[in-house]
Enzyme design. Sequence first.
Site, PDB file in Angstrom:
ATOM      1  N   ASP A   1     -11.092   3.231   4.677  1.00 55.69           N
ATOM      2  CA  ASP A   1     -11.455   1.811   4.659  1.00 55.69           C
ATOM      3  C   ASP A   1     -12.973   1.618   4.695  1.00 55.69           C
ATOM      4  OD1 ASP A   1      -9.462  -0.032   4.322  1.00 55.69           O
ATOM      5  OD2 ASP A   1      -8.983  -0.240   6.457  1.00 55.69           O
TER       6      ASP A   1
ATOM      7  N   LYS B   1       0.836  -1.201   0.000  1.00 54.52           N
ATOM      8  CA  LYS B   1       0.000   0.000   0.000  1.00 54.52           C
ATOM      9  C   LYS B   1       0.874   1.255   0.000  1.00 54.52           C
ATOM     10  CE  LYS B   1      -3.881  -2.393   2.070  1.00 54.52           C
ATOM     11  NZ  LYS B   1      -4.763  -2.663   3.206  1.00 54.52           N
TER      12      LYS B   1
ATOM     13  N   GLN C   1      -4.597  -1.227   9.786  1.00 53.51           N
ATOM     14  CA  GLN C   1      -4.650  -2.556   9.177  1.00 53.51           C
ATOM     15  C   GLN C   1      -5.117  -3.595  10.205  1.00 53.51           C
ATOM     16  OE1 GLN C   1      -3.904  -3.131   5.870  1.00 53.51           O
ATOM     17  NE2 GLN C   1      -4.100  -5.346   5.938  1.00 53.51           N
TER      18      GLN C   1
HETATM   19  N1  L37 Z   1      -8.197  -1.855   3.530  1.00 49.40           N
HETATM   20  N2  L37 Z   1      -7.619  -4.055   3.672  1.00 49.40           N
HETATM   21  C1  L37 Z   1      -7.898  -2.929   4.308  1.00 49.40           C
HETATM   22  N3  L37 Z   1      -7.899  -2.800   5.632  1.00 49.40           N
HETATM   23  C2  L37 Z   1      -7.623  -3.872   6.360  1.00 49.40           C
HETATM   24  O1  L37 Z   1      -7.643  -3.749   7.693  1.00 49.40           O
HETATM   25  N4  L37 Z   1      -7.006  -6.201   6.507  1.00 49.40           N
HETATM   26  C3  L37 Z   1      -7.318  -5.088   5.775  1.00 49.40           C
HETATM   27  C4  L37 Z   1      -7.333  -5.135   4.394  1.00 49.40           C
HETATM   28  N5  L37 Z   1      -7.039  -6.269   3.717  1.00 49.40           N
HETATM   29  C5  L37 Z   1      -6.122  -6.270   2.723  1.00 49.40           C
HETATM   30  O2  L37 Z   1      -5.350  -5.363   2.573  1.00 49.40           O
HETATM   31  N6  L37 Z   1      -6.157  -7.328   1.917  1.00 49.40           N
HETATM   32  C6  L37 Z   1      -5.375  -7.551   0.812  1.00 49.40           C
HETATM   33  C7  L37 Z   1      -5.343  -8.826   0.333  1.00 49.40           C
HETATM   34  C8  L37 Z   1      -4.588  -9.145  -0.792  1.00 49.40           C
HETATM   35  C9  L37 Z   1      -3.847  -8.149  -1.435  1.00 49.40           C
HETATM   36  C10 L37 Z   1      -3.876  -6.871  -0.957  1.00 49.40           C
HETATM   37  C11 L37 Z   1      -4.635  -6.576   0.161  1.00 49.40           C
HETATM   38  C12 L37 Z   1      -3.006  -8.471  -2.619  1.00 49.40           C
HETATM   39  O3  L37 Z   1      -2.391  -7.594  -3.197  1.00 49.40           O
HETATM   40  N7  L37 Z   1      -2.944  -9.757  -3.010  1.00 49.40           N
HETATM   41  C13 L37 Z   1      -2.164 -10.201  -4.150  1.00 49.40           C
HETATM   42  C14 L37 Z   1      -1.206 -11.302  -3.734  1.00 49.40           C
HETATM   43  C15 L37 Z   1      -0.277 -10.887  -2.631  1.00 49.40           C
HETATM   44  C16 L37 Z   1       0.536 -12.055  -2.115  1.00 49.40           C
HETATM   45  O4  L37 Z   1       1.256 -12.664  -2.925  1.00 49.40           O
HETATM   46  O5  L37 Z   1       0.422 -12.373  -0.917  1.00 49.40           O
HETATM   47  C17 L37 Z   1      -3.092 -10.759  -5.200  1.00 49.40           C
HETATM   48  O6  L37 Z   1      -2.741 -10.749  -6.371  1.00 49.40           O
HETATM   49  O7  L37 Z   1      -4.177 -11.224  -4.828  1.00 49.40           O
END
Ligand code: L37
Length: 303
Positions: free
Chosen positions: A127, A60, A104
């Site tokens: 959020d 982020k 988070q």
């Molecule tokens: N806004 N988001 C917000 N607030 C929170 O309190 N927990 C939480 C939240 N969740 C969150 O950020 N989830 C999230 C899940 C997956 C990704 C980003 C954010 C993401 O980028 N996933 C990638 C793979 C990442 C990896 O390899 O681990 C994807 O392509 O899905």
Amino acid sequence: MPDPLETMAARIDGKAFAERLRARIGAAAADFVHTAARRPGLAVVLVGDDAASQVYVGAKGRACEEAGIASFEHRLPATTSAAELLTLVERLNRDGEVDGILVQLPLPQGLDEQAVIAAIDPDKDVDGFHVINAGRLAVGQEGFVPCTPLGCLMLLQDHLGDLSGLEAVVIGRSNIVGKPMAQLLTDANATVTLAHSRTRDLAQVVRRADIVVAAVGRPEMVRGDWIKPGACVIDVGINRLAPTDDKPKGRLVGDVAFAEAAAVAGAITPVPGGVGPMTIAVLLRNTLVAAHRHAGLPPPEGL
Ligand code: L37
Ligand code: NAP
């Protein structure tokens, strides 16, 4: 025997969609800097050392900087007291350079998530987790919508256009994904069923859906034979499987059995590369909207 290539679902590329959205946000952020003589700002608070949260918070921060949004990271130890955390949130509420605040989740044991969210200024709650914003969404007032379901809606509307009259089944009723997803789909004129762990004959419920959104947290629970042919499947699940010899970090899978579902569906999001990247892009979008509201400027168009 139908040609397997012809029956293969379209892949909804959330990563590519998110990249395009982030480019538009970057351009709008540059316009904002011209008008307001400051960058939009996001404060991200991470308490403790949850491994997945570390990855997401890092991603982020990088995404903010790339888009020209100032990122203020606050990494606190797991031993942080409720009072210390609330003091930080109150300082960020008053900070004129901070347009958005994200704490988070999950928080370490012993810290009350609802109390911390309640302390965030609702107009900085990018959020969309504050009860004020949940209430605004419920009654159709302007506020902030949680990033993950809003990202899912964007992918659905991009792929399907108007959702009016479509049957949607959302699996999972959490405050951060399932519930707001059901509200957004209702507002978009879909006919919505919100399923959960007490739903009777879930497979049969899912079979009537033109749109399936799976937000359960159970690896590959949704099977191919639950999917109506041609349906659009959005997989929110992020589940890391146990490490194996060829995948020492463990494979990342969704809540949908991808290969099975892709053989039946009209379109499907992959994991990774589907909803996850949209969550981050929408966070930047919400921060940019917050900055415009704080500066008394009209919201940027086309985001
Ligand atoms: N806004 N988001 C917000 N607030 C929170 O309190 N927990 C939480 C939240 N969740 C969150 O950020 N989830 C999230 C899940 C997956 C990704 C980003 C954010 C993401 O980028 N996933 C990638 C793979 C990442 C990896 O390899 O681990 C994807 O392509 O899905
Ligand atoms: P959550 O708070 O744990 O909620 C899970 C929901 O699924 C609950 O409503 C639960 O029902 C329901 N459920 C559990 N088992 C079920 C079953 N067997 N059949 C039907 N429903 C069942 O989870 P969440 O925070 O919404 O997250 C869900 C998933 O999305 C997780 O994998 C999470 O990692 C992922 N996620 C991804 C992103 C992203 O950006 N991609 C963002 C957030 C979350 P009850 O209410 O009855 O218990």
